[in-house]
Scaffold this motif. Sequence first.
Motif, mmCIF file in Angstrom:
data_model
loop_
_atom_site.group_PDB
_atom_site.id
_atom_site.type_symbol
_atom_site.label_atom_id
_atom_site.label_comp_id
_atom_site.label_asym_id
_atom_site.label_seq_id
_atom_site.Cartn_x
_atom_site.Cartn_y
_atom_site.Cartn_z
ATOM 1 N N TRP A 20 -9.501 -0.406 5.670
ATOM 2 C CA TRP A 20 -9.232 -1.224 4.484
ATOM 3 C C TRP A 20 -9.032 -0.361 3.255
ATOM 4 C CZ3 TRP A 20 -7.747 -5.627 6.152
ATOM 5 C CH2 TRP A 20 -8.302 -6.141 7.322
ATOM 6 N N TYR A 21 -9.766 0.766 3.161
ATOM 7 C CA TYR A 21 -9.541 1.689 2.049
ATOM 8 C C TYR A 21 -8.131 2.258 2.099
ATOM 9 C CZ TYR A 21 -14.632 1.717 1.304
ATOM 10 O OH TYR A 21 -15.932 1.367 1.054
ATOM 11 N N ALA A 24 -5.661 -0.473 1.081
ATOM 12 C CA ALA A 24 -5.741 -0.704 -0.361
ATOM 13 C C ALA A 24 -5.053 0.425 -1.122
ATOM 14 C CB ALA A 24 -7.201 -0.820 -0.792
ATOM 15 N N CYS A 25 -5.284 1.649 -0.671
ATOM 16 C CA CYS A 25 -4.620 2.808 -1.279
ATOM 17 C C CYS A 25 -3.111 2.711 -1.112
ATOM 18 C CB CYS A 25 -5.150 4.087 -0.649
ATOM 19 S SG CYS A 25 -4.322 5.595 -1.189
ATOM 20 N N PHE A 27 -1.107 0.019 -0.857
ATOM 21 C CA PHE A 27 -0.434 -0.938 -1.738
ATOM 22 C C PHE A 27 -0.632 -0.600 -3.217
ATOM 23 C CE2 PHE A 27 -0.634 -3.309 2.237
ATOM 24 C CZ PHE A 27 0.663 -3.790 2.299
ATOM 25 N N GLY A 28 -1.809 -0.083 -3.567
ATOM 26 C CA GLY A 28 -2.020 0.320 -4.953
ATOM 27 C C GLY A 28 -1.099 1.464 -5.348
ATOM 28 N N THR A 29 -1.041 2.473 -4.492
ATOM 29 C CA THR A 29 -0.160 3.612 -4.748
ATOM 30 C C THR A 29 1.304 3.193 -4.694
ATOM 31 O OG1 THR A 29 -1.787 5.100 -3.749
ATOM 32 C CG2 THR A 29 0.458 5.932 -3.979
ATOM 33 N N VAL A 31 2.809 0.254 -5.392
ATOM 34 C CA VAL A 31 3.262 -0.441 -6.600
ATOM 35 C C VAL A 31 3.341 0.536 -7.768
ATOM 36 C CG1 VAL A 31 2.678 -2.225 -8.282
ATOM 37 C CG2 VAL A 31 2.394 -2.677 -5.839
ATOM 38 N N GLY A 32 2.371 1.455 -7.851
ATOM 39 C CA GLY A 32 2.378 2.423 -8.944
ATOM 40 C C GLY A 32 3.585 3.345 -8.893
ATOM 41 N N SER A 35 6.801 1.507 -9.743
ATOM 42 C CA SER A 35 6.910 1.274 -11.189
ATOM 43 C C SER A 35 7.343 2.543 -11.911
ATOM 44 C CB SER A 35 5.560 0.784 -11.738
ATOM 45 O OG SER A 35 5.177 -0.427 -11.120
ATOM 46 N N SER A 126 7.718 -3.561 -2.799
ATOM 47 C CA SER A 126 8.294 -2.466 -3.574
ATOM 48 C C SER A 126 9.717 -2.796 -4.013
ATOM 49 C CB SER A 126 8.296 -1.176 -2.747
ATOM 50 O OG SER A 126 6.987 -0.781 -2.435
#
Length: 256
Positions: A20-21, A24-25, A27-29, A31-32, A35, A126
């Motif tokens: 899960w980590y 989470a990393c 999708f967080g990374t 989107v970042g 952007s 993305s």
Amino acid sequence: MIARTVRSEWVKLRSLRSTWYTLACLFGTGVGITSLATGQVAGQYGDLSEAERLAWDPTARGLIVYIVAQLVFGVLGTLVVTSEFATGLVQSSLAVTPHRTRLLAAKVVVAAVVAVVAGQVLMFVSFLVGQALIAGQGVPSARLGDPGVLSAVMGGGLYLAAIALLAIGLGTLMRATAGALTTLVGIVFLVPGMAGLFPAWFQGLLDFWPSQGGAAIFATVPDPAHPHPWLNLGGMCLGIAAVLVAAFVVFERRDV
């Protein structure tokens, strides 16, 4: 019987906090990076020549997250097997499922399903985020209905899933997370970066190499070097299949 083994492997994978980590990393990374890659394209587009504007590929720009995402998928695929070698849990798994081929096949199935779903979701998110940011700057953007766009987005998800399977093969062969990830980094970054140093006979392999010809699937503007992106991706998948076959043979014959 295989269904029960698959179900068992799914329970083990979802019970790992690292799974899960990692997601989470991812999708967080993702989107970042999307952007960052698309948030300031107005100035870049304005400086392009007419010929460069014709080659402008907003889809590829929106999917550039794959460069980092393939490493995250590599971590996910590696941990499917190396986490058990590190903790010794593989002995318990083999006691419950002595048929080694079935055990490894179950791991591959579970990882493939998770990777395909995560890869497709990441690519669509993305793409949509990236195109919204590009369009908001008055720069030509892409839509899913445009020629070649849906193929690039879905092909990108398959590319990332293939990288996860490559990581499973490497993890099985090396039985160590560090060794498998180091090898994966060499495959996806070092070899393409040093492509010009290899002899001519090796250059043909680069048409099917991760981060090289295999990554042509992310583009919608034809690339003269890789005019058939699905063929390039298919060749990459065949190479990964060969690594998996070697992993099955070694896992079956080697003492744990």
